[in-house]
Design an enzyme around this catalytic site. Sequence first.
Site, mmCIF file in Angstrom:
data_model
loop_
_atom_site.group_PDB
_atom_site.id
_atom_site.type_symbol
_atom_site.label_atom_id
_atom_site.label_comp_id
_atom_site.label_asym_id
_atom_site.label_seq_id
_atom_site.Cartn_x
_atom_site.Cartn_y
_atom_site.Cartn_z
ATOM 1 N N ASP A 145 0.825 -1.213 0.000
ATOM 2 C CA ASP A 145 0.000 0.000 0.000
ATOM 3 C C ASP A 145 0.860 1.264 0.000
ATOM 4 O O ASP A 145 1.754 1.412 0.843
ATOM 5 C CB ASP A 145 -0.912 -0.028 1.244
ATOM 6 C CG ASP A 145 -2.016 1.013 1.169
ATOM 7 O OD1 ASP A 145 -1.692 2.209 0.999
ATOM 8 O OD2 ASP A 145 -3.191 0.633 1.286
ATOM 9 N N HIS A 160 -1.825 -3.123 8.270
ATOM 10 C CA HIS A 160 -2.404 -1.791 8.474
ATOM 11 C C HIS A 160 -3.917 -1.874 8.373
ATOM 12 O O HIS A 160 -4.459 -2.644 7.579
ATOM 13 C CB HIS A 160 -1.838 -0.782 7.464
ATOM 14 C CG HIS A 160 -2.240 -1.040 6.052
ATOM 15 N ND1 HIS A 160 -3.225 -0.325 5.411
ATOM 16 C CD2 HIS A 160 -1.809 -1.968 5.150
ATOM 17 C CE1 HIS A 160 -3.354 -0.775 4.174
ATOM 18 N NE2 HIS A 160 -2.519 -1.779 3.985
ATOM 19 N N ARG A 171 0.371 4.087 0.978
ATOM 20 C CA ARG A 171 0.257 4.982 2.137
ATOM 21 C C ARG A 171 1.043 4.492 3.337
ATOM 22 O O ARG A 171 1.195 5.186 4.336
ATOM 23 C CB ARG A 171 -1.222 5.125 2.526
ATOM 24 C CG ARG A 171 -2.096 5.684 1.427
ATOM 25 C CD ARG A 171 -3.557 5.422 1.695
ATOM 26 N NE ARG A 171 -3.847 3.980 1.725
ATOM 27 C CZ ARG A 171 -5.040 3.472 2.049
ATOM 28 N NH1 ARG A 171 -6.034 4.272 2.382
ATOM 29 N NH2 ARG A 171 -5.232 2.166 2.031
#
Length: 208
Positions: A43, A97, A45
Amino acid sequence: MDLKQIFTNNQKWISDKLKTDESYFENLSKGQEPEILYIGCSDSRVTAEDMMGAQPGEVFVHRNIANMVPNSDLSSMSVINFAVSHLKVKNIVVCGHYYCGGVKAAMTKADLGILNPWLRNIRDVYRLHQEELDSIEDEDSKYKRLVELNVQEQCLNVIKTPEYQNAAKEKAIAVHGWVFDIHCGKIIDLEIDFEAITKEIMGIYKLT
Ligand code: CO
């Protein structure tokens, strides 16, 4: 992001590094001795080094969709082999996450082609913890819990590798399950009691 911008950024990064230390890249090229292996999600982020404040040379990083460690995956198995047997890392971190797209996809009914067998590993985690997960009524909480349980199971997959088993015999290694909370930027240590968990399953997997 403009690709041209990357090369401009790179030039600035080089001069910033050299400003503080003239021999920065000369030293960097001598080799690496990272003490941590970080396994996280791809990911965009969840930026590994950036969120940890880690500098080049400090963390050996492996990222894939939903921070998985399937024992048939040549890539993650090779990373663990190299990090443990050659780099002699002291800590292995599996960091999931919240709001992970991979975990979400595994919770949804959809044909995702080549992703199906990969996501099936997460569905296996759900099956292992079905009783607990089914008892959570709130969908958001269930989603977050599956992220945590997936981290736990991937840590166990790390523990099951012969590389980890050998290093653990010399008490030279530890595994940690973390979750990055994308809502506030915090890294949370799940403080999983691996000793208790492995005690329960060591007979099955012939762990020592
Ligand atoms: Co993810």
